[in-house]
Design a protein around this motif. Structure first.
Motif, PDB file in Angstrom:
ATOM      1  N   ARG A   1       0.846  -1.202   0.000  1.00 12.70           N
ATOM      2  CA  ARG A   1       0.000   0.000   0.000  1.00 12.70           C
ATOM      3  C   ARG A   1       0.873   1.240   0.000  1.00 12.70           C
ATOM      4  O   ARG A   1       0.584   2.223  -0.688  1.00 12.70           O
ATOM      5  CB  ARG A   1      -0.957  -0.019   1.197  1.00 12.70           C
ATOM      6  N   VAL A   2       1.965   1.211   0.771  1.00 17.56           N
ATOM      7  CA  VAL A   2       2.899   2.336   0.788  1.00 17.56           C
ATOM      8  C   VAL A   2       3.570   2.479  -0.576  1.00 17.56           C
ATOM      9  O   VAL A   2       3.668   3.579  -1.140  1.00 17.56           O
ATOM     10  CB  VAL A   2       3.958   2.158   1.891  1.00 17.56           C
ATOM     11  N   LYS A   3       4.041   1.367  -1.128  1.00 12.89           N
ATOM     12  CA  LYS A   3       4.690   1.376  -2.443  1.00 12.89           C
ATOM     13  C   LYS A   3       3.757   1.965  -3.501  1.00 12.89           C
ATOM     14  O   LYS A   3       4.146   2.848  -4.281  1.00 12.89           O
ATOM     15  CB  LYS A   3       5.083  -0.050  -2.830  1.00 12.89           C
ATOM     16  N   PHE A   4       2.523   1.499  -3.531  1.00 12.41           N
ATOM     17  CA  PHE A   4       1.599   1.934  -4.571  1.00 12.41           C
ATOM     18  C   PHE A   4       1.182   3.390  -4.387  1.00 12.41           C
ATOM     19  O   PHE A   4       0.926   4.085  -5.376  1.00 12.41           O
ATOM     20  CB  PHE A   4       0.382   1.011  -4.609  1.00 12.41           C
ATOM     21  N   ARG A   5       1.112   3.849  -3.140  1.00 13.75           N
ATOM     22  CA  ARG A   5       0.797   5.276  -2.953  1.00 13.75           C
ATOM     23  C   ARG A   5       1.933   6.144  -3.486  1.00 13.75           C
ATOM     24  O   ARG A   5       1.706   7.215  -4.051  1.00 13.75           O
ATOM     25  CB  ARG A   5       0.521   5.584  -1.485  1.00 13.75           C
ATOM     26  N   LYS A   6       3.164   5.691  -3.297  1.00 15.20           N
ATOM     27  CA  LYS A   6       4.297   6.424  -3.871  1.00 15.20           C
ATOM     28  C   LYS A   6       4.229   6.398  -5.395  1.00 15.20           C
ATOM     29  O   LYS A   6       4.499   7.395  -6.064  1.00 15.20           O
ATOM     30  CB  LYS A   6       5.615   5.817  -3.381  1.00 15.20           C
ATOM     31  N   MET A   7       3.871   5.262  -5.954  1.00 13.88           N
ATOM     32  CA  MET A   7       3.762   5.157  -7.408  1.00 13.88           C
ATOM     33  C   MET A   7       2.619   6.000  -7.952  1.00 13.88           C
ATOM     34  O   MET A   7       2.673   6.476  -9.095  1.00 13.88           O
ATOM     35  CB  MET A   7       3.569   3.694  -7.810  1.00 13.88           C
ATOM     36  N   ALA A   8       1.585   6.211  -7.153  1.00 13.43           N
ATOM     37  CA  ALA A   8       0.445   6.998  -7.612  1.00 13.43           C
ATOM     38  C   ALA A   8       0.770   8.484  -7.723  1.00 13.43           C
ATOM     39  O   ALA A   8       0.046   9.235  -8.388  1.00 13.43           O
ATOM     40  CB  ALA A   8      -0.739   6.796  -6.661  1.00 13.43           C
TER      41      ALA A   8
ATOM     42  N   SER B   1       2.999  10.248  -9.322  1.00 15.88           N
ATOM     43  CA  SER B   1       3.313  10.825 -10.636  1.00 15.88           C
ATOM     44  C   SER B   1       3.524   9.707 -11.636  1.00 15.88           C
ATOM     45  O   SER B   1       3.757   8.543 -11.263  1.00 15.88           O
ATOM     46  CB  SER B   1       4.583  11.686 -10.566  1.00 15.88           C
ATOM     47  N   ALA B   2       3.468  10.070 -12.909  1.00 14.76           N
ATOM     48  CA  ALA B   2       3.715   9.080 -13.956  1.00 14.76           C
ATOM     49  C   ALA B   2       5.132   8.543 -13.872  1.00 14.76           C
ATOM     50  O   ALA B   2       5.378   7.354 -14.124  1.00 14.76           O
ATOM     51  CB  ALA B   2       3.451   9.698 -15.332  1.00 14.76           C
ATOM     52  N   PHE B   3       6.087   9.405 -13.492  1.00  8.96           N
ATOM     53  CA  PHE B   3       7.468   8.942 -13.387  1.00  8.96           C
ATOM     54  C   PHE B   3       7.623   7.966 -12.223  1.00  8.96           C
ATOM     55  O   PHE B   3       8.317   6.950 -12.351  1.00  8.96           O
ATOM     56  CB  PHE B   3       8.424  10.121 -13.205  1.00  8.96           C
ATOM     57  N   ALA B   4       6.993   8.255 -11.091  1.00 12.52           N
ATOM     58  CA  ALA B   4       7.053   7.333  -9.952  1.00 12.52           C
ATOM     59  C   ALA B   4       6.429   5.991 -10.320  1.00 12.52           C
ATOM     60  O   ALA B   4       6.934   4.930  -9.938  1.00 12.52           O
ATOM     61  CB  ALA B   4       6.357   7.940  -8.742  1.00 12.52           C
ATOM     62  N   PHE B   5       5.348   6.024 -11.068  1.00 11.41           N
ATOM     63  CA  PHE B   5       4.729   4.787 -11.543  1.00 11.41           C
ATOM     64  C   PHE B   5       5.704   4.028 -12.445  1.00 11.41           C
ATOM     65  O   PHE B   5       5.883   2.811 -12.308  1.00 11.41           O
ATOM     66  CB  PHE B   5       3.440   5.112 -12.304  1.00 11.41           C
ATOM     67  N   TYR B   6       6.345   4.733 -13.348  1.00 11.36           N
ATOM     68  CA  TYR B   6       7.302   4.115 -14.275  1.00 11.36           C
ATOM     69  C   TYR B   6       8.459   3.483 -13.518  1.00 11.36           C
ATOM     70  O   TYR B   6       8.898   2.376 -13.841  1.00 11.36           O
ATOM     71  CB  TYR B   6       7.797   5.191 -15.237  1.00 11.36           C
ATOM     72  N   ARG B   7       8.970   4.194 -12.503  1.00  9.54           N
ATOM     73  CA  ARG B   7      10.059   3.655 -11.684  1.00  9.54           C
ATOM     74  C   ARG B   7       9.687   2.318 -11.062  1.00  9.54           C
ATOM     75  O   ARG B   7      10.517   1.421 -10.955  1.00  9.54           O
ATOM     76  CB  ARG B   7      10.411   4.632 -10.564  1.00  9.54           C
TER      77      ARG B   7
ATOM     78  N   TYR C   1       6.478   5.345 -25.629  1.00  7.94           N
ATOM     79  CA  TYR C   1       6.316   4.699 -24.332  1.00  7.94           C
ATOM     80  C   TYR C   1       6.059   5.724 -23.222  1.00  7.94           C
ATOM     81  O   TYR C   1       5.390   5.411 -22.227  1.00  7.94           O
ATOM     82  CB  TYR C   1       7.512   3.813 -23.978  1.00  7.94           C
ATOM     83  N   GLY C   2       6.580   6.941 -23.396  1.00 11.12           N
ATOM     84  CA  GLY C   2       6.252   7.987 -22.430  1.00 11.12           C
ATOM     85  C   GLY C   2       4.753   8.226 -22.367  1.00 11.12           C
ATOM     86  O   GLY C   2       4.158   8.332 -21.282  1.00 11.12           O
ATOM     87  N   ALA C   3       4.124   8.299 -23.540  1.00 13.48           N
ATOM     88  CA  ALA C   3       2.668   8.478 -23.576  1.00 13.48           C
ATOM     89  C   ALA C   3       1.966   7.260 -22.986  1.00 13.48           C
ATOM     90  O   ALA C   3       0.974   7.399 -22.251  1.00 13.48           O
ATOM     91  CB  ALA C   3       2.219   8.708 -25.021  1.00 13.48           C
ATOM     92  N   ARG C   4       2.470   6.060 -23.287  1.00 11.73           N
ATOM     93  CA  ARG C   4       1.873   4.841 -22.738  1.00 11.73           C
ATOM     94  C   ARG C   4       1.963   4.828 -21.204  1.00 11.73           C
ATOM     95  O   ARG C   4       1.001   4.471 -20.522  1.00 11.73           O
ATOM     96  CB  ARG C   4       2.605   3.631 -23.322  1.00 11.73           C
ATOM     97  N   ALA C   5       3.113   5.239 -20.665  1.00 13.52           N
ATOM     98  CA  ALA C   5       3.291   5.241 -19.214  1.00 13.52           C
ATOM     99  C   ALA C   5       2.387   6.260 -18.540  1.00 13.52           C
ATOM    100  O   ALA C   5       1.863   6.010 -17.448  1.00 13.52           O
ATOM    101  CB  ALA C   5       4.748   5.505 -18.857  1.00 13.52           C
ATOM    102  N   ARG C   6       2.187   7.405 -19.177  1.00 14.53           N
ATOM    103  CA  ARG C   6       1.285   8.406 -18.585  1.00 14.53           C
ATOM    104  C   ARG C   6      -0.146   7.887 -18.553  1.00 14.53           C
ATOM    105  O   ARG C   6      -0.878   8.067 -17.558  1.00 14.53           O
ATOM    106  CB  ARG C   6       1.371   9.725 -19.366  1.00 14.53           C
ATOM    107  N   ALA C   7      -0.557   7.238 -19.627  1.00 21.54           N
ATOM    108  CA  ALA C   7      -1.908   6.664 -19.649  1.00 21.54           C
ATOM    109  C   ALA C   7      -2.029   5.520 -18.642  1.00 21.54           C
ATOM    110  O   ALA C   7      -3.039   5.406 -17.924  1.00 21.54           O
ATOM    111  CB  ALA C   7      -2.235   6.176 -21.058  1.00 21.54           C
ATOM    112  N   ASP C   8      -1.000   4.691 -18.575  1.00 21.81           N
ATOM    113  CA  ASP C   8      -1.011   3.575 -17.619  1.00 21.81           C
ATOM    114  C   ASP C   8      -1.069   4.075 -16.183  1.00 21.81           C
ATOM    115  O   ASP C   8      -1.708   3.440 -15.323  1.00 21.81           O
ATOM    116  CB  ASP C   8       0.234   2.707 -17.804  1.00 21.81           C
ATOM    117  N   HIS C   9      -0.390   5.174 -15.916  1.00 23.90           N
ATOM    118  CA  HIS C   9      -0.404   5.738 -14.559  1.00 23.90           C
ATOM    119  C   HIS C   9      -1.829   6.075 -14.148  1.00 23.90           C
ATOM    120  O   HIS C   9      -2.262   5.755 -13.030  1.00 23.90           O
ATOM    121  CB  HIS C   9       0.484   6.983 -14.502  1.00 23.90           C
ATOM    122  N   GLN C  10      -2.582   6.685 -15.030  1.00 21.14           N
ATOM    123  CA  GLN C  10      -3.963   7.052 -14.697  1.00 21.14           C
ATOM    124  C   GLN C  10      -4.817   5.806 -14.508  1.00 21.14           C
ATOM    125  O   GLN C  10      -5.648   5.734 -13.588  1.00 21.14           O
ATOM    126  CB  GLN C  10      -4.558   7.931 -15.787  1.00 21.14           C
ATOM    127  N   ILE C  11      -4.600   4.811 -15.362  1.00 21.75           N
ATOM    128  CA  ILE C  11      -5.338   3.547 -15.215  1.00 21.75           C
ATOM    129  C   ILE C  11      -5.005   2.908 -13.861  1.00 21.75           C
ATOM    130  O   ILE C  11      -5.898   2.445 -13.137  1.00 21.75           O
ATOM    131  CB  ILE C  11      -4.989   2.585 -16.368  1.00 21.75           C
TER     132      ILE C  11
END
Length: 441
Positions: free
Chosen positions: A35-42, A44-50, A418-428
């Motif tokens: 839950r902590v990991k995923f909140r950090k990923m939520a 920004s798109a870059f945090a999600f990508y990381r 892939y940048g665009a894909r990661a931004r869309a994936d972040h929102q999903i």
């Protein structure tokens, strides 16, 4: 970059399936850490990508049997595995020099060299987008990275040796890289010890709280047995003073970072190089993870080369990083491979927060391109490991030379796609997470 066109619901199901493969067992064991990991990923798109190298390599899977610039040799290069723009920083090498270079080798493996370049290029696209740079500016940044990488690889392949290329040090670095090195130099071992320990009865011990977990006698015994096994993996040069390996204290910790959620770890306090209390050393033992890229590399000779994931991480880091941490080693605990290294007082990550001017960003990206090339060139027939028994810089140089003009274009096209894909994936992902659709959380 060609990812199958799925609607958001279908892509969400695909993301969940990849997450289950990559994280399922650890998530079930420690949902709070995730839950902590995923909140950090939520955030920004870059945090999600990381945090989603697993998804990145899932999407690249179609390339594993070919692709531009890949042949029998360039598909079998020691790679970092998670080469994004924030995985660079400072460390103190075995010779006592502060170095700025690639760090965090938890995902290192043997695979196509272009996978590192693509992962980095997409991260630049995400950073550029977050800084409101235009698409043509992002293109220029990826071209700068590609050009610097190409130039350094060619230089190494045609005469310069890896150990003759000056590393980024206090004497040679510029701009934000030099700032990071100066920040690292201002840090002290005493400051690190003061933040983690206290002196009780004339001896240093770990301080309670701050994430430390007191161990029961049985667990402590197992950790100390694992420590004894670790000592056997250190190079002879690291064993100069036996007193340096006297254990003063042991505590448990639980990783909750983006990359280490759910992985049990332990800190061990050791006697320093003298009886003085200010030079004691803290090392960590952390369960090593399965690298995301390994799920998409099927060569059994690569898989069988490593005893376990701890062994893989250390051998990879020693191959990719010249004069690595002298405390770097591996061991086993409860049947799982463990990574062991120093909790360094001199570690400073590259901070992109204040790097906003496009010219300054370009200068940094060029330096990181050179660092990437030097890393790829280091881990080959001269590294002491037999897994990559050829000159990687010559193989990569020849592959790029076959289509010199197309090299930067391959990376820029991928970065934008892939940048665009990661931004869309972040929102999903955010919608999946906040609506309680990730199983086990």
């Amino acid at each position: 970059m060609s990812v199958p066109q799925l609607n958001d619901e279908q892509r969400g199901e695909e993301i969940l399936a990849v997450f289950d493969t990559a994280f399922g067992r650890l998530l079930a064991a420690d949902p709070a850490a995730f839950r902590v990991k995923f909140r950090k990923m939520a955030a920004s798109a870059f945090a999600f990508y990381r945090g989603t190298a697993c998804l990145f390599y899932h999407d690249l899977d179609a390339e594993k049997r070919g692709g531009p610039y890949l042949d029998e040799r360039t598909s079998r290069v020691w790679i970092h595995g998670d080469l994004h723009a924030e995985n660079f920083g400072t460390y103190m090498d075995a010779n006592g020099r502060l170095i700025f270079n690639v760090n965090d080798f938890d995902e290192a493996y043997v695979g196509p060299f272009t996978w590192d370049l693509k992962r980095f290029s997409a991260s630049i696209a995400l950073i550029g987008y977050a800084k409101a740079l235009a698409d043509d500016q992002i293109t220029e940044l990826v071209e700068v990275y590609a050009g610097a990488y190409r130039e350094r690889i060619h230089a190494l392949a045609t005469g310069a040796k890896s150990d003759e290329v000056p590393p980024f040090t206090l004497d040679t670095a510029q701009g934000p890289l030099l700032d990071a090195l100066r920040d690292a130099r201002s840090l002290t071992r005493f400051g690190l010890l003061d933040s983690m320990t206290e002196i009780r009865d004339f001896e240093r011990r770990f301080a309670p709280g701050g994430g430390s977990i007191e161990l029961d006698a049985a667990t402590r015994y197992k950790v100390l047995a694992a420590f004894d096994g670790y000592l056997e993996t250190l190079p002879d040069a690291s064993l100069a003073r036996p007193d340096s390996y006297r254990v003063k204290d042991v505590v448990g910790r639980r990783g909750i970072g983006i990359g280490s959620a759910g992985l049990p770890s332990y800190n061990i306090l050791l006697e320093g190089h003298s009886d003085a209390l200010e030079n004691d050393v803290v090392i960590y033992i952390k369960q090593a993870q399965t690298p995301a890229v390994s799920r998409h590399i099927t060569d059994p000779a690569i898989r069988d080369y490593f005893q376990h994931e701890g062994h893989r991480t250390v051998i990879s880091q020693r191959a990719l990083q010249a004069h690595a941490d002298p405390w770097l080693g591996w061991t086993e605990l409860d049947g799982a491979g463990q990574l062991v290294a120093e909790v360094s007082p001199y570690a400073v990550d590259l901070d992109w927060g204040d790097i906003d001017d496009p010219e300054e960003i370009a200068a940094v990206v060029a330096d990181l391109g050179r660092a990437t090339a030097t890393m790829h060139a280091a881990a080959d027939d001269t590294s002491g490991e037999s897994l990559v028994p050829f000159s990687t810089e010559r193989a990569i140089d020849a592959a790029i030379a076959a289509d010199e003009d197309g090299f930067a274009g391959v990376l820029t096209d991928f970065a934008h796609g892939y940048g665009a894909r990661a931004r869309a994936d972040h929102q999903i992902f955010v919608d999946l997470f906040r609506n309680g659709r990730i199983p086990g959380l």
